[in-house]
Motif scaffolding. Structure first.
Motif, PDB file in Angstrom:
ATOM      1  N   LYS A 177      70.533  19.315  43.264  1.00 17.23           N
ATOM      2  CA  LYS A 177      71.490  19.205  43.496  1.00 17.23           C
ATOM      3  C   LYS A 177      71.819  18.384  44.557  1.00 17.23           C
ATOM      4  O   LYS A 177      70.963  18.714  46.157  1.00 17.23           O
ATOM      5  CB  LYS A 177      72.166  20.598  43.445  1.00 17.23           C
ATOM      6  N   VAL A 178      72.742  17.633  45.293  1.00 23.69           N
ATOM      7  CA  VAL A 178      73.015  17.500  46.161  1.00 23.69           C
ATOM      8  C   VAL A 178      74.905  17.097  46.590  1.00 23.69           C
ATOM      9  O   VAL A 178      75.314  16.866  45.752  1.00 23.69           O
ATOM     10  CB  VAL A 178      72.279  15.613  46.223  1.00 23.69           C
ATOM     11  N   THR A 179      74.902  18.299  47.519  1.00 19.14           N
ATOM     12  CA  THR A 179      76.311  18.252  47.890  1.00 19.14           C
ATOM     13  C   THR A 179      76.421  17.255  48.814  1.00 19.14           C
ATOM     14  O   THR A 179      75.901  16.950  50.080  1.00 19.14           O
ATOM     15  CB  THR A 179      76.431  19.249  47.649  1.00 19.14           C
ATOM     16  N   GLY A 180      78.034  16.915  49.372  1.00 15.65           N
ATOM     17  CA  GLY A 180      77.873  15.804  50.361  1.00 15.65           C
ATOM     18  C   GLY A 180      79.880  15.812  51.133  1.00 15.65           C
ATOM     19  O   GLY A 180      80.347  16.465  50.496  1.00 15.65           O
ATOM     20  N   GLU A 181      79.951  16.000  51.781  1.00 14.12           N
ATOM     21  CA  GLU A 181      81.362  15.878  53.138  1.00 14.12           C
ATOM     22  C   GLU A 181      81.605  14.839  53.162  1.00 14.12           C
ATOM     23  O   GLU A 181      80.623  14.048  54.527  1.00 14.12           O
ATOM     24  CB  GLU A 181      81.295  17.005  53.024  1.00 14.12           C
ATOM     25  N   VAL A 182      82.294  13.884  53.083  1.00 11.63           N
ATOM     26  CA  VAL A 182      82.601  12.726  54.176  1.00 11.63           C
ATOM     27  C   VAL A 182      83.707  13.547  54.835  1.00 11.63           C
ATOM     28  O   VAL A 182      84.642  13.045  54.445  1.00 11.63           O
ATOM     29  CB  VAL A 182      83.319  11.528  52.726  1.00 11.63           C
ATOM     30  N   MET A 183      83.921  12.996  56.270  1.00 12.10           N
ATOM     31  CA  MET A 183      84.568  13.002  57.648  1.00 12.10           C
ATOM     32  C   MET A 183      84.652  12.706  57.951  1.00 12.10           C
ATOM     33  O   MET A 183      84.516  11.496  58.752  1.00 12.10           O
ATOM     34  CB  MET A 183      84.566  14.267  57.623  1.00 12.10           C
TER      35      MET A 183
END
Length: 682
Positions: free
Chosen positions: A501-507
């Motif tokens: 699993k890979v999770t990410g946030e673009v901010m």
């Protein structure tokens, strides 16, 4: 008859492998290897069976001698400690008994004195106090007696249970010995079955030249499984052993798997340049199945830097590290789409997906690539087909470092310098890429940087090899300050999450999250737009973003593997084309590396010999440069150290890091076909 000893190998640690119908090899996994030849297949099998039995006995005797010494010392130590503890407890109980006697003596005297006081004519209040003191003295004596009895009971229990503990410990030791013997027997049976399977699949009973009738062919299998060969007579091997001239064409089923390619190796690969502009190859020769004692090689590698250990090609795949770096461009279309984005945050989503996609080719790739030689290069010119071209060069050998530069006419440039460090930990291998990757979009001026995560290869010794990626990646846009945090979740047996699993946030620069990324590094990545929320920085919207299917956007999905990829090192469609010969490349190109080419064609013995020759040639060149540097120092003259041909060290204005950057000239030299500056490394 007098014999000359040509060396010895300890059978307990020896590796015995069958090479063909008459030849077999005894090796200790290190510097000593003996190639032996019997007069017939039956005689070879008798030798191998006798050596296997002798090895099993040697291992058992060694284990028994070691275990008996350990068990005697441990058992003696346990008994001594137990007896000391019991003696200490006994002495303490005796001390308590003495104290109890004193308490009883003084308590009796105290009660007598109190009784005498009662007989005197004292005020009524005094008599009441004396009765209370007398009662408390009696209770104290009763309590002390109970304490002494409890201590005696404890001592009796300790003496009783100590015998049970000793029996349990001895039972566990016996169980461990039986388990070791069972594992040893299973290993022998596995070895025999493996050899029998290879012989059955590759050497059918009616095959011409297989060495006699079916009755004769059954004898080796019987000899493998019986232990009644002690009366057999064995003779010295002859002094001179003739080896076949073309081992690659005369190898039998003991080394090459029965699942072979439909086309012969020579027909599959003739050393002729391919016209890459028209059609790319879609297959390579199937991987042969060579037997190899993995532990005999890896046991000396624990805790060491893997790039400094000479390894046979059995652990490799027929690609170099430079070609593996180029595989990052398999999903170059993500960067093409990113170049068209007007919004920097949306562009960052595609860059993040491209970052994750570079790991999708590693999910089944458990073999290591060839370590490039110093000065080795690899080009991939896809300008006409896909709009990009790429160049890699090995710029340092110790520590190994490779520089990579790719540019596209669709509006992006990718460059990186990667140093690979790896550690073997016994059960797993950790591969840690060091260095920064740069992606630049000239039209907008957006400059993104990130670093790679750690790759771990599990079950190195026992079990099926599998790969995992773990760690965090921070992608930064140095122009706008936008960031993307990607987290590669390590696999856990107890976790309910999706594997890989890979999770990410673009901010944005203020830390406000605009997009959520969710997926796996081996399949796909989705993007969800964060809805406006009342929480801090849109926390509520961020929490529900992945539930809003109407905002979901599929950023990337892995391409399916080619047909029969499991027989071709699990190469992707791009990987299958990387080692195909092309006309006009530099003489230092990885496609021209001879050991890699021989391995791809299934001639692994010749590839190992060629690999040793190339490594020795590289060592001689390095020693020559070191000698020149020492001489220049002694003479007081300037020494010009080794410099890469197509890359130069520069300081990046954004990251302030010094790295090798492409300085130009390669494609111009290719157009002119002027490679006079290239060294002779092959």
């Amino acid at each position: 008859m007098r014999h000359t000893c040509r060396g010895t190998i300890n059978l307990a640690t020896a590796n015995i492998t069958v090479e063909d119908s008459c030849n077999f090899i005894i090796s200790n996994g290190g510097a000593q290897t003996y190639h032996l030849k019997a007069s017939s297949e039956v005689e070879r099998q008798r030798w191998v069976t006798a050596l296997e039995l002798a090895k099993a006995k040697a291992v058992k005797m060694l284990a028994e001698s070691d275990d008996s010494g350990d068990e005697e010392s441990v058992s003696q130590t346990d008994k001594t400690e137990l007896q000391t503890t019991l003696r200490t407890l006994s002495s303490k109980v005796e001390d308590l008994s003495t104290c109890n006697d004193l308490i009883a003596k003084h308590g009796t005297a105290l009660q007598r004195s109190l009784s005498e006081l009662e007989s005197l004519k004292l005020p009524a209040e005094s008599n009441e106090k004396i009765k209370q003191v007398n009662e408390r003295a009696t209770l104290f004596r009763i309590t002390s007696n109970a304490m002494i009895n409890a201590c005696r009971d404890f001592l009796v229990l300790a003496q009783t249970h100590s015998k049970k503990w000793q029996k349990s410990l001895q039972y566990e030791r016996d169980q461990r010995i039986r388990l070791e013997e069972t594992l040893e027997q299973l290993a022998k049976q596995h070895n025999h079955l493996e050899r029998a399977f290879r012989g059955a699949t590759v050497l059918p009973a009616n095959a011409p030249g297989s060495g006699g009738s079916s009755k004769d062919q059954c004898c080796p299998a019987k000899g493998d499984l019986s232990d009644e060969d002690d009366d057999n007579e064995f003779f010295d091997a002859p002094e001179i052993i003739t080896m076949p001239e073309t081992m690659g064409h005369k190898r039998t089923g003991s080394n090459i798997s029965g699942t072979s390619s439909d086309i012969s190796l020579d027909e599959q690969y003739k050393h002729l340049p391919e016209d890459t502009k028209k059609e790319k190859r879609t297959r390579i020769p199937y991987k042969p199945n060579y037997s190899l004692n993995l532990w005999s090689i890896m046991k000396n590698c624990i805790g060491k830097e893997l790039s400094k250990i000479p390894m046979p090609v059995n652990f490799n795949e027929p690609l170099s590290m430079l070609q593996r770096l180029t595989e990052d461009l398999e999903y170059h279309a993500l960067l093409d789409r990113a170049a068209k984005c007007e919004n920097s945050l949306e562009q960052l989503c595609y860059v993040a997906a491209f970052t994750v996609s570079s790991y999708s080719t590693t999910v089944y790739r458990t073999s290591k690539p060839f370590n490039p030689l110093l000065g080795e290069t690899f080009e991939l010119d896809r300008l006409e087909e896909n709009g990009y071209r790429s160049l890699c060069e090995q710029v340092s050998h110790h520590p190994p470092a490779a520089a990579h530069h790719a540019e596209s006419k669709h509006g992006w440039t990718l460059r990186q310098e990667i140093k690979i460090t790896s550690k073997f930990r016994g059960k797993y291998l950790s591969i840690m890429p060091l260095g920064t990757i740069h992606c630049i979009f000239p039209s907008s001026g957006n400059h993104y940087t990130w670093k790679k995560v750690t790759t771990t290869v599990h079950n190195i010794i026992v079990g099926k090899l599998w790969i995992d990626q773990s760690g965090e990646i921070e992608i930064i846009n140095h122009k706008t300050g936008d960031k993307c945090n990607l987290k590669f979740v390590p696999y856990s047996y107890f976790s309910r999450d999706v594997a890989r699993k890979v999770t990410g946030e673009v901010m944005d620069p203020l830390g406000k999250v605009h997009f959520i990324l969710l997926g796996t590094w081996d399949e796909k990545m989705d993007c969800y737009k964060v809805l406006a929320g009342s929480g801090e920085n849109g926390a509520e919207g961020r929490q529900k973003a992945h539930e809003a299917e109407d905002t979901r956007l599929l950023l990337w999905k892995r391409n399916p593997l080619p047909k029969n990829a499991e027989n071709m090192y699990f190469f992707s469609e791009l990987a299958l084309t990387l080692n195909a010969l092309e006309s006009g490349t530099a003489p230092t190109d990885s496609r021209l590396r001879p050991d890699q080419r021989l391995m791809e064609n299934g001639r692994w013995d010749e590839a190992n010999a060629e690999k040793q020759r190339l490594e020795e040639k590289q060592r001689i060149s390095r020693k020559k440069r070191e000698a020149e540097a020492v001489k220049a120092t002694e003479d007081g003259t300037l020494y010009d150290p080794y410099k890469p041909l197509w890359f130069e060290r520069k300081k990046d204005p954004d990251t302030k890091e010094i790295a090798h950057v492409y300085k130009g000239g390669y494609w111009e030299s290719k157009e002119k076909q002027d490679w006079s500056v290239c060294p002779d490394i092959f």
